[in-house]
Design an enzyme around this catalytic site. Structure first.
Site, PDB file in Angstrom:
ATOM      1  N   GLU A  23       4.100  -6.320   4.013  1.00 44.16           N
ATOM      2  CA  GLU A  23       4.070  -5.639   5.313  1.00 44.16           C
ATOM      3  C   GLU A  23       5.264  -6.099   6.155  1.00 44.16           C
ATOM      4  O   GLU A  23       5.787  -7.198   5.973  1.00 44.16           O
ATOM      5  CB  GLU A  23       2.763  -5.952   6.045  1.00 44.16           C
ATOM      6  CG  GLU A  23       1.502  -5.432   5.378  1.00 44.16           C
ATOM      7  CD  GLU A  23       1.189  -3.983   5.734  1.00 44.16           C
ATOM      8  OE1 GLU A  23       2.051  -3.312   6.346  1.00 44.16           O
ATOM      9  OE2 GLU A  23       0.082  -3.519   5.395  1.00 44.16           O
ATOM     10  N   HIS A  71       0.843  -1.201   0.000  1.00 44.64           N
ATOM     11  CA  HIS A  71       0.000   0.000   0.000  1.00 44.64           C
ATOM     12  C   HIS A  71       0.871   1.242   0.000  1.00 44.64           C
ATOM     13  O   HIS A  71       1.979   1.247   0.544  1.00 44.64           O
ATOM     14  CB  HIS A  71      -0.980   0.001   1.174  1.00 44.64           C
ATOM     15  CG  HIS A  71      -0.363   0.018   2.543  1.00 44.64           C
ATOM     16  ND1 HIS A  71       0.083   1.177   3.153  1.00 44.64           N
ATOM     17  CD2 HIS A  71      -0.132  -0.974   3.431  1.00 44.64           C
ATOM     18  CE1 HIS A  71       0.558   0.890   4.356  1.00 44.64           C
ATOM     19  NE2 HIS A  71       0.449  -0.406   4.554  1.00 44.64           N
ATOM     20  N   GLU A 123      -5.213   1.878   2.604  1.00 49.73           N
ATOM     21  CA  GLU A 123      -5.133   0.641   3.380  1.00 49.73           C
ATOM     22  C   GLU A 123      -5.231   0.919   4.867  1.00 49.73           C
ATOM     23  O   GLU A 123      -5.842   0.144   5.623  1.00 49.73           O
ATOM     24  CB  GLU A 123      -3.811  -0.082   3.061  1.00 49.73           C
ATOM     25  CG  GLU A 123      -3.667  -1.466   3.688  1.00 49.73           C
ATOM     26  CD  GLU A 123      -3.081  -1.470   5.089  1.00 49.73           C
ATOM     27  OE1 GLU A 123      -3.099  -2.527   5.740  1.00 49.73           O
ATOM     28  OE2 GLU A 123      -2.600  -0.402   5.549  1.00 49.73           O
ATOM     29  N   GLU A 124      -4.627   2.018   5.309  1.00 49.40           N
ATOM     30  CA  GLU A 124      -4.520   2.292   6.740  1.00 49.40           C
ATOM     31  C   GLU A 124      -5.873   2.599   7.401  1.00 49.40           C
ATOM     32  O   GLU A 124      -5.955   2.642   8.627  1.00 49.40           O
ATOM     33  CB  GLU A 124      -3.560   3.466   6.981  1.00 49.40           C
ATOM     34  CG  GLU A 124      -2.113   3.196   6.593  1.00 49.40           C
ATOM     35  CD  GLU A 124      -1.397   2.271   7.562  1.00 49.40           C
ATOM     36  OE1 GLU A 124      -2.047   1.746   8.484  1.00 49.40           O
ATOM     37  OE2 GLU A 124      -0.184   2.072   7.408  1.00 49.40           O
ATOM     38  N   ASP A 155      -0.313   4.387   1.036  1.00 51.26           N
ATOM     39  CA  ASP A 155      -0.700   5.407   2.016  1.00 51.26           C
ATOM     40  C   ASP A 155       0.019   5.188   3.341  1.00 51.26           C
ATOM     41  O   ASP A 155       0.468   4.081   3.661  1.00 51.26           O
ATOM     42  CB  ASP A 155      -2.210   5.432   2.224  1.00 51.26           C
ATOM     43  CG  ASP A 155      -2.777   4.120   2.758  1.00 51.26           C
ATOM     44  OD1 ASP A 155      -2.406   3.062   2.224  1.00 51.26           O
ATOM     45  OD2 ASP A 155      -3.586   4.151   3.710  1.00 51.26           O
TER      46      ASP A 155
END
Length: 387
Positions: A163, A71, A135-136, A73
């Site tokens: 991640e 991701h 995503e966050e 963001d």
């Protein structure tokens, strides 16, 4: 010449891509690295056009490919005491400081470099890159891209979500439901408070019910010893209500979440909480027939629960070493969406550690990035050989 992962990371960190804000400049830079050499690029935009997902592919268009997922963001820096500029990559004592270095622009930088490396020769199996937004705030942005990919034949077989796991293989994480309880009472003057129904009191009773359900799960719920907290959890994070001290509030909102192990159905947990909400409201219906607690869904994502013998785990063991440890992580990822919606064998593996993320002076070590580069270089070799 292929830029280094560190050079790419410096450019990515310089883009302040906080959730709900534009990531288009970052995607423009990513596309500038990816264009040419047969790379196919698509974007899947948010309805307002301010941000987008990026999907890139190289190699044959048949089945069996591998997706590198990340991701773009990051969380805000507001109110955090940074010792360096959070949007200027700073190297110190073998560490690279900046917002998103650990979560998870370090992996995105390594994946972009790996794509450039893959473009230097033919691949017998395709390589894909999935870069998402928002995503966050609940894995929201990636869903449009996943929905579009689900309509296509021959989806990729494997997905590596980058991640931060310390370059260990994470086979699972809990699912999550983010919810809001809207408690409706009846307003009145605080001098006559017993003649009204205080929505904050309804909310307090509901939080007590959340706590009781949590206690029950911790004692009698399903357990997975691979997690630090081996059972499903219920957590209330925010409570809002009231406008003035001398007014009995007629509304109170509680934001809460359920994080479930795979063996627990979150819908069953939610059904119990809805029953609790009805019971709390019904107790007041003789005097206040409109009293109610409504529960709304805010967001959510499925958990990930891959078998240790899953194809993606076998691949990661080949390119990391047969002794690479496996674990399950406390934080959520987009992995469950790729697994459940697209049928991809999915695991999480990336540089850095999540306990460095979301904090001031976030960092990833140069050693971790180097290990990620080495893993992705070996992945490219595998794809060239068609293994």
């Amino acid at each position: 010449m292929i830029p280094s992962t560190l050079e790419i990371l410096a450019r990515l960190v310089a883009e302040p891509t906080v959730s709900r804000t534009s990531n288009l400049s970052l995607l423009d830079y990513a596309e500038s690295l990816l264009r040419g050499a047969g790379v196919r690029i698509e974007r899947f935009a948010h309805p307002d056009g301010s941000r987008a997902n990026l999907w890139a592919s190289i190699g044959s268009e048949g089945p069996g490919g591998v997706v590198l997922s990340g991701h773009t963001d990051v969380v805000p820096v507001d109110g955090q005491a940074w010792s360096t500029d959070p949007y200027l990559l700073c190297e110190r004592d073998g560490r690279l400081y900046g917002r998103g270095t650990a979560d998870m622009k370090g992996f995105v930088a390594a994946a972009l470099r790996a794509f450039r490396l893959a473009a230097t020769g033919p691949l017998r199996r395709p390589l894909h890159l999935a870069l998402s937004y928002d995503e966050e705030i609940g894995c929201l942005g990636v869903r449009g891209m996943i929905d579009a990919l689900a309509q296509r034949p021959d989806p990729p077989a494997l997905c590596i979500v980058g991640e931060p796991t310390g370059m260990r293989i994470a086979t699972g994480h809990k699912g999550k439901l983010a919810l809001r309880a809207c408690c409706h009472g009846q307003e009145g003057h605080s001098a006559l408070a017993p003649n009204a129904l205080n929505a904050l009191h309804l909310g307090a009773a509901f939080i007590t019910a959340l706590h009781a359900r949590q206690d029950e799960l911790s004692v009698n719920g399903a357990r997975d010893p691979d997690y630090d907290i081996p059972y499903s959890t219920i957590h209330a994070g925010m409570m809002h209500g009231g406008t003035a001290l001398n007014i009995v509030p007629n509304r109170c909102d509680i934001d809460f979440e359920i994080r479930n192990v795979a063996e627990d159905d979150p819908e069953n947990i939610l059904a119990g909480l809805k029953a609790d909400a009805r019971s709390i409201a019904v107790a007041h219906h003789n005097r206040f027939p409109k009293a109610c607690i409504e529960i709304e869904r805010v967001s959510g994502y499925p958990g990930l629960n891959s078998d240790r013998g899953a194809p993606v785990v076998q691949l990661l063991r080949r390119i990391l070493g047969d002794d690479a440890p496996t674990l399950k992580v406390a934080f959520g990822t987009e992995g469950g969406l790729f697994e459940q919606s697209l049928g991809m064998s999915t695991a999480v593996c990336g540089p850095g550690f999540m306990d460095q993320g979301h904090k001031p002076d976030e960092f990833v070590s140069i050693d971790q990035l180097s290990r990620c580069d080495a893993m992705l270089e070996r992945l490219v070799v595998e794809l060239r050989q068609g293994a």
